[in-house]
Motif scaffolding. Sequence first.
Motif, PDB file in Angstrom:
ATOM      1  N   GLN A 226       6.775  25.972   2.355  1.00 17.67           N
ATOM      2  CA  GLN A 226       5.475  25.401   2.698  1.00 17.67           C
ATOM      3  C   GLN A 226       5.241  24.057   2.019  1.00 17.67           C
ATOM      4  O   GLN A 226       4.549  23.198   2.576  1.00 17.67           O
ATOM      5  CB  GLN A 226       4.351  26.374   2.305  1.00 17.67           C
ATOM      6  CG  GLN A 226       4.347  27.677   3.083  1.00 17.67           C
ATOM      7  CD  GLN A 226       5.410  28.651   2.604  1.00 17.67           C
ATOM      8  OE1 GLN A 226       5.956  28.482   1.503  1.00 17.67           O
ATOM      9  NE2 GLN A 226       5.702  29.670   3.406  1.00 17.67           N
ATOM     10  N   ALA A 227       5.775  23.839   0.824  1.00 18.19           N
ATOM     11  CA  ALA A 227       5.609  22.578   0.085  1.00 18.19           C
ATOM     12  C   ALA A 227       6.973  22.094  -0.380  1.00 18.19           C
ATOM     13  O   ALA A 227       7.347  22.265  -1.545  1.00 18.19           O
ATOM     14  CB  ALA A 227       4.668  22.774  -1.100  1.00 18.19           C
ATOM     15  N   PRO A 228       7.759  21.491   0.514  1.00 16.86           N
ATOM     16  CA  PRO A 228       9.117  21.085   0.123  1.00 16.86           C
ATOM     17  C   PRO A 228       9.181  19.810  -0.700  1.00 16.86           C
ATOM     18  O   PRO A 228      10.198  19.554  -1.351  1.00 16.86           O
ATOM     19  CB  PRO A 228       9.812  20.893   1.476  1.00 16.86           C
ATOM     20  CG  PRO A 228       8.709  20.526   2.416  1.00 16.86           C
ATOM     21  CD  PRO A 228       7.484  21.242   1.941  1.00 16.86           C
ATOM     22  N   ASN A 229       8.125  18.993  -0.696  1.00 17.22           N
ATOM     23  CA  ASN A 229       8.152  17.708  -1.393  1.00 17.22           C
ATOM     24  C   ASN A 229       7.492  17.828  -2.761  1.00 17.22           C
ATOM     25  O   ASN A 229       6.600  18.655  -2.961  1.00 17.22           O
ATOM     26  CB  ASN A 229       7.427  16.643  -0.563  1.00 17.22           C
ATOM     27  CG  ASN A 229       8.095  16.408   0.778  1.00 17.22           C
ATOM     28  OD1 ASN A 229       9.317  16.394   0.871  1.00 17.22           O
ATOM     29  ND2 ASN A 229       7.301  16.231   1.821  1.00 17.22           N
ATOM     30  N   PRO A 230       7.888  16.995  -3.719  1.00 19.47           N
ATOM     31  CA  PRO A 230       7.253  17.033  -5.046  1.00 19.47           C
ATOM     32  C   PRO A 230       5.828  16.514  -4.982  1.00 19.47           C
ATOM     33  O   PRO A 230       5.472  15.710  -4.105  1.00 19.47           O
ATOM     34  CB  PRO A 230       8.156  16.131  -5.895  1.00 19.47           C
ATOM     35  CG  PRO A 230       8.825  15.226  -4.914  1.00 19.47           C
ATOM     36  CD  PRO A 230       8.998  16.022  -3.664  1.00 19.47           C
ATOM     37  N   ASN A 231       5.007  16.963  -5.933  1.00 22.34           N
ATOM     38  CA  ASN A 231       3.639  16.472  -5.985  1.00 22.34           C
ATOM     39  C   ASN A 231       3.611  15.074  -6.597  1.00 22.34           C
ATOM     40  O   ASN A 231       4.645  14.504  -6.946  1.00 22.34           O
ATOM     41  CB  ASN A 231       2.750  17.446  -6.764  1.00 22.34           C
ATOM     42  CG  ASN A 231       3.281  17.726  -8.161  1.00 22.34           C
ATOM     43  OD1 ASN A 231       3.842  16.853  -8.816  1.00 22.34           O
ATOM     44  ND2 ASN A 231       3.105  18.957  -8.626  1.00 22.34           N
ATOM     45  N   ALA A 232       2.408  14.514  -6.734  1.00 21.31           N
ATOM     46  CA  ALA A 232       2.286  13.128  -7.184  1.00 21.31           C
ATOM     47  C   ALA A 232       2.808  12.945  -8.605  1.00 21.31           C
ATOM     48  O   ALA A 232       3.499  11.957  -8.906  1.00 21.31           O
ATOM     49  CB  ALA A 232       0.821  12.688  -7.090  1.00 21.31           C
TER      50      ALA A 232
ATOM     51  N   ARG B 213       0.604   3.487  -9.111  1.00 24.26           N
ATOM     52  CA  ARG B 213       1.606   3.812  -8.107  1.00 24.26           C
ATOM     53  C   ARG B 213       2.942   4.080  -8.796  1.00 24.26           C
ATOM     54  O   ARG B 213       3.192   3.566  -9.884  1.00 24.26           O
ATOM     55  CB  ARG B 213       1.760   2.659  -7.108  1.00 24.26           C
ATOM     56  CG  ARG B 213       0.492   2.311  -6.351  1.00 24.26           C
ATOM     57  CD  ARG B 213       0.735   1.106  -5.454  1.00 24.26           C
ATOM     58  NE  ARG B 213      -0.419   0.780  -4.645  1.00 24.26           N
ATOM     59  CZ  ARG B 213      -1.404  -0.023  -5.024  1.00 24.26           C
ATOM     60  NH1 ARG B 213      -1.359  -0.580  -6.229  1.00 24.26           N
ATOM     61  NH2 ARG B 213      -2.422  -0.271  -4.229  1.00 24.26           N
ATOM     62  N   PRO B 214       3.824   4.850  -8.185  1.00 31.04           N
ATOM     63  CA  PRO B 214       5.149   5.056  -8.798  1.00 31.04           C
ATOM     64  C   PRO B 214       5.982   3.789  -8.766  1.00 31.04           C
ATOM     65  O   PRO B 214       5.769   2.890  -7.941  1.00 31.04           O
ATOM     66  CB  PRO B 214       5.765   6.163  -7.932  1.00 31.04           C
ATOM     67  CG  PRO B 214       5.053   6.079  -6.630  1.00 31.04           C
ATOM     68  CD  PRO B 214       3.656   5.633  -6.945  1.00 31.04           C
TER      69      PRO B 214
ATOM     70  N   PRO C 287       0.831  -1.214   0.000  1.00 29.13           N
ATOM     71  CA  PRO C 287       0.000   0.000   0.000  1.00 29.13           C
ATOM     72  C   PRO C 287       0.860   1.256   0.000  1.00 29.13           C
ATOM     73  O   PRO C 287       1.938   1.300   0.589  1.00 29.13           O
ATOM     74  CB  PRO C 287      -0.812  -0.131   1.293  1.00 29.13           C
ATOM     75  CG  PRO C 287       0.015  -1.016   2.174  1.00 29.13           C
ATOM     76  CD  PRO C 287       0.715  -1.970   1.256  1.00 29.13           C
ATOM     77  N   VAL C 288       0.381   2.269  -0.678  1.00 31.26           N
ATOM     78  CA  VAL C 288       1.067   3.555  -0.758  1.00 31.26           C
ATOM     79  C   VAL C 288       0.094   4.643  -0.352  1.00 31.26           C
ATOM     80  O   VAL C 288      -1.128   4.450  -0.388  1.00 31.26           O
ATOM     81  CB  VAL C 288       1.600   3.820  -2.186  1.00 31.26           C
ATOM     82  CG1 VAL C 288       2.651   2.815  -2.556  1.00 31.26           C
ATOM     83  CG2 VAL C 288       0.465   3.806  -3.193  1.00 31.26           C
ATOM     84  N   PRO C 289       0.581   5.800   0.055  1.00 26.70           N
ATOM     85  CA  PRO C 289      -0.329   6.893   0.396  1.00 26.70           C
ATOM     86  C   PRO C 289      -1.198   7.300  -0.785  1.00 26.70           C
ATOM     87  O   PRO C 289      -0.814   7.175  -1.953  1.00 26.70           O
ATOM     88  CB  PRO C 289       0.622   8.025   0.809  1.00 26.70           C
ATOM     89  CG  PRO C 289       1.874   7.335   1.237  1.00 26.70           C
ATOM     90  CD  PRO C 289       1.979   6.121   0.367  1.00 26.70           C
ATOM     91  N   VAL C 290      -2.381   7.787  -0.472  1.00 22.94           N
ATOM     92  CA  VAL C 290      -3.320   8.167  -1.528  1.00 22.94           C
ATOM     93  C   VAL C 290      -2.773   9.331  -2.349  1.00 22.94           C
ATOM     94  O   VAL C 290      -3.017   9.439  -3.545  1.00 22.94           O
ATOM     95  CB  VAL C 290      -4.685   8.529  -0.898  1.00 22.94           C
ATOM     96  CG1 VAL C 290      -5.696   8.900  -1.977  1.00 22.94           C
ATOM     97  CG2 VAL C 290      -5.203   7.371  -0.064  1.00 22.94           C
ATOM     98  N   GLY C 291      -1.995  10.210  -1.741  1.00 23.28           N
ATOM     99  CA  GLY C 291      -1.462  11.360  -2.452  1.00 23.28           C
ATOM    100  C   GLY C 291      -0.429  11.025  -3.496  1.00 23.28           C
ATOM    101  O   GLY C 291      -0.040  11.901  -4.275  1.00 23.28           O
ATOM    102  N   GLU C 292       0.043   9.777  -3.563  1.00 26.70           N
ATOM    103  CA  GLU C 292       1.046   9.382  -4.546  1.00 26.70           C
ATOM    104  C   GLU C 292       0.446   8.677  -5.756  1.00 26.70           C
ATOM    105  O   GLU C 292       1.184   8.245  -6.637  1.00 26.70           O
ATOM    106  CB  GLU C 292       2.090   8.471  -3.891  1.00 26.70           C
ATOM    107  CG  GLU C 292       2.898   9.153  -2.793  1.00 26.70           C
ATOM    108  CD  GLU C 292       3.953   8.248  -2.204  1.00 26.70           C
ATOM    109  OE1 GLU C 292       4.029   7.087  -2.660  1.00 26.70           O
ATOM    110  OE2 GLU C 292       4.685   8.687  -1.301  1.00 26.70           O
ATOM    111  N   LEU C 293      -0.862   8.530  -5.811  1.00 27.83           N
ATOM    112  CA  LEU C 293      -1.514   7.860  -6.932  1.00 27.83           C
ATOM    113  C   LEU C 293      -1.779   8.856  -8.053  1.00 27.83           C
ATOM    114  O   LEU C 293      -2.229   9.978  -7.815  1.00 27.83           O
ATOM    115  CB  LEU C 293      -2.829   7.228  -6.481  1.00 27.83           C
ATOM    116  CG  LEU C 293      -2.730   6.091  -5.453  1.00 27.83           C
ATOM    117  CD1 LEU C 293      -4.119   5.631  -5.044  1.00 27.83           C
ATOM    118  CD2 LEU C 293      -1.934   4.928  -6.019  1.00 27.83           C
TER     119      LEU C 293
END
Length: 529
Positions: A170-176, A102-103, A91-97
């Motif tokens: 505020q958003a240091p990580n890349p989006n999905a 999945r990646p 399972p992966v977080p929903v924000g990565e779909l």
Amino acid sequence: MISFKHPNPFRPNSRPTSPNPPSRPEPAMVLERTSRPLTKLSFSGFKRSSSSISISSPPPTLLVQDGSYLQALSLKLSEAVSKAMVQPTVPVPVGELVGGRRPIPAGRGRALGLLIASELKACQNNPHLHKAILRSLHRPLSVLLSNLSALLLPLLSSPAFLSSPAPTVQAPNPNATQLHALAVASFAGELLETFDEMSLGLDNDARGDGLKAIREGLDSLIGRVVNPLIGGIKSELMPLLESLENPVAVTVPKTATKACLHPSIVSLQAIMPVYARALTRYTTALSSQTTLATFLISIIWKALVAVANRPQVKASPPTTPLGLSQLTPLAKRQHTTAGNTSPATPPPARFALKLPPSRPSSPPGISVTPSAAADMRALHDLMVLLPRPPAECDATRVAREAVDEALSDLTALATLLENIDNPLFKVGKSREAILEEIEQITADLPTLIALPVLLRSYSTTESLPIPSISSIINISEDEYRKSCLSGFGRAEQCSSIIGHSVLDFLRVQGGLQSLVARWLANRVDAVDH
């Protein structure tokens, strides 16, 4: 010879028993063992304690593989390529779909590369089989490259990929979408590690391994993902670095102990750690280290040009409360008239109980212009946070040396600015000693970076109006920046021509005996010869 399991009861106990004679292997048995085929089960791993001769079997020789082996290998590689693209079951977080997918998990490209490397290493002593295995790699790797391109194309064309090209606090990580694209680039980079280890795809000859197109395709996938993301960070950094050329007065408390910095440096202190983590994530592949080195050198050069051309501004005196001596004549008359009249009846609020304020008032501040040397020192500390190409790898050693030289130029410029601004730098020293020390500081600094700093110092100390370099060579400032200050290499090419033009100008002004003229003459002579 007959031996009893139990001792003989009729034999006296006082008689010592004689030891058994050592058994020796028979020649017939030795011949039978050595003549046995290697495909049979061998007992050579068992060692008899009573034998005095050790029997060692020769190392097995690799047999020439037939067509069935190559067919099985092709099926195995095709299956490995298919498994590499299968969706993970964890399972992966929903924000990565993205579109329900999945990646690609990390490590799958490395696993496929290890399979290819193991098959190639197993046939190093058989050049014909080695070439046959290389030919069998073409089809599965071509299918893999097509699948990766088809997976990456909708991601790059999606508006979400460049909706936020640079990370923020505020958003240091890349989006999905960016995460899926980075997973494809990471897969290609892991597979290219095996290509580098086995020296695959490096031969331009058609009679070589024929994998150069696969290598170039994987490099292209990485560049299509990494270059826009690094370009987004560069577009955010360039305006901040360009603004370092303009001196800005900042208000600091009178009790401040830390050195004040340019507002752009303060902004960089907040965002640079975020950029450092993002660049480390973007440039995991070895082929992306060249892009990283180009990015680092470009922003360092932009900072050098901006700070070197910052106008020299004297520190403004601290602001003091307005006293009676600073009042205008009208204000003085009003002050005197108010002092001679009888006091009026105070208002009722005058007699009210005065409570202390809930928050103490901040001490009055003073306006200070940050020094260029302090800004350059702080900028160097921030640049060191960014990742650099590895120095232990032969493919990136030259890029690492270029980045390190650019960083050393930041330190050299900061040292030059500190000494030029220091009024005690020339105290008790002869002109030759000062010139020698300046030449040591600027030994590795580009001429067109150190020249404006020295010209400003020369015009300040000797009261001669020195215009800008662009005015001396009769071109506009924008054209001078684009034509001569576009990079380290271009500045080095133009240093001799511009140096002679500045020397001619100083000759007309009668300043050939100044320190900057002697320094520039030595630099121009060194370049010409």
